[in-house]
Design an enzyme around this catalytic site. Sequence first.
Site, PDB file in Angstrom:
ATOM      1  N   TYR A  71      35.102  57.892  46.521  1.00  0.00           N
ATOM      2  CA  TYR A  71      36.183  57.072  47.071  1.00  0.00           C
ATOM      3  C   TYR A  71      36.249  57.357  48.565  1.00  0.00           C
ATOM      4  CZ  TYR A  71      37.894  56.201  42.288  1.00  0.00           C
ATOM      5  OH  TYR A  71      38.022  55.829  40.973  1.00  0.00           O
ATOM      6  N   PHE A 219      42.718  49.798  36.471  1.00  0.00           N
ATOM      7  CA  PHE A 219      42.988  48.376  36.738  1.00  0.00           C
ATOM      8  C   PHE A 219      44.151  47.852  35.892  1.00  0.00           C
ATOM      9  CE2 PHE A 219      38.209  47.717  37.949  1.00  0.00           C
ATOM     10  CZ  PHE A 219      38.432  48.314  39.175  1.00  0.00           C
ATOM     11  N   GLY A 223      44.168  44.266  36.967  1.00  0.00           N
ATOM     12  CA  GLY A 223      43.709  43.383  35.904  1.00  0.00           C
ATOM     13  C   GLY A 223      42.359  42.762  36.221  1.00  0.00           C
ATOM     14  N   THR A 231      46.140  40.302  42.491  1.00  0.00           N
ATOM     15  CA  THR A 231      46.151  38.955  43.077  1.00  0.00           C
ATOM     16  C   THR A 231      47.583  38.439  43.152  1.00  0.00           C
ATOM     17  OG1 THR A 231      45.807  38.045  40.890  1.00  0.00           O
ATOM     18  CG2 THR A 231      43.846  38.312  42.253  1.00  0.00           C
TER      19      THR A 231
END
Length: 303
Positions: A71, A219, A223, A231
Amino acid sequence: MTTETINAAAAGTWQLGDLTVNRIGFGAMRLTQHGPAFAGDSTPSDRNRAIAVLRRAVELGVNHIDTASFYFSALRSANELINSALAPYSDELVITTKVGPGRGPSGAWLPHATPEQLRGQVEENLRQLGRDHLDVVNLRILGTASIAERFGALAELREAGLIRHLGLSNITAEHLAEAQAIAPVVCVQNRYSLDSRHAGSDELLRSCGEQGIAFVPFFAIAGDGRAAGATEAERAEVLAVARAHGASPAQVRLAWTLQCGPHVLAIPGTGNPDHLVENVAAGALRLSSEELAQLESVGAGDE
Ligand SMILES: NC(=O)c1ccc[n+]([C@@H]2O[C@H](COP(=O)([O-])OP(=O)(O)OC[C@H]3O[C@@H](n4cnc5c(N)ncnc54)[C@H](OP(=O)(O)O)[C@@H]3O)[C@@H](O)[C@H]2O)c1
């Protein structure tokens, strides 16, 4: 919801082996850049803001942080930020990292680590985090090949005291059984959210619960957005439940995640201090069985 005073303990605790964690934790993947994770042209995050997010997370009771040495953005490393923000570490803090994949200095993904290379990846995490052992190490898998050799290599590092507990990521039930024949597994970290469930993932989640293994979805908020992030366009079912509680869609997604079982841990990722507070507060949000059914209808049968 009034969010400022809600602590990560609100959702209860779970045991990762002998380590107790609050079920609301924190994922470090979003700390190093703005926008999509791993995008070569991403803008590195503001260092002070990232450090402040980590310190605030701990103040809010977060004691389970998920990270990886891969990361990083051009100027920031999640492990370095964790070290700078939080060392010397409290005994209550559990840092989970993952090995298997790697990224070279330019950010390009490297082939999966061989059993021999896994030791180097573990040592890289030790150096970056400034620790002499790692609390939990997940072997992150791609594909269906046997994991026996690689998990066996990590089991040896556990025996040597470099790792306290082992987990797996991106796995099937077959991988879990194969690993458990070699060493105990305390957690499974797989993609799982309202919109990314299927019969196999539901079954694995259930099976982990039966065996006392933590199931740790990634997630959960993003999603279908995956590494690109959350989003703007949210599903109508999520918006309806959010409205009913005066909560945000992200909070509803996290509350749904936590209500999947007492062994399910959330590790929402954010570089935004306001989102952090909101995410921790989601641990106090309780959804009714009707609301859960409404949300379940979003993703049942999808992958
Ligand atoms: N094992 C694996 O293969 C694997 C893969 C991916 C991730 N992970 C781990 O899982 C953690 C969670 O995954 P993630 O960070 O990708 O996804 P996530 O927590 O599902 O969602 C993160 C995305 O949602 C946004 N967000 C977070 N809180 C929000 C809020 N309250 N309101 C609106 N937007 C919000 C974030 O943007 P902002 O920064 O703007 O808030 C980011 O775009 C990662 O941090 C990482 O530690 C593991």
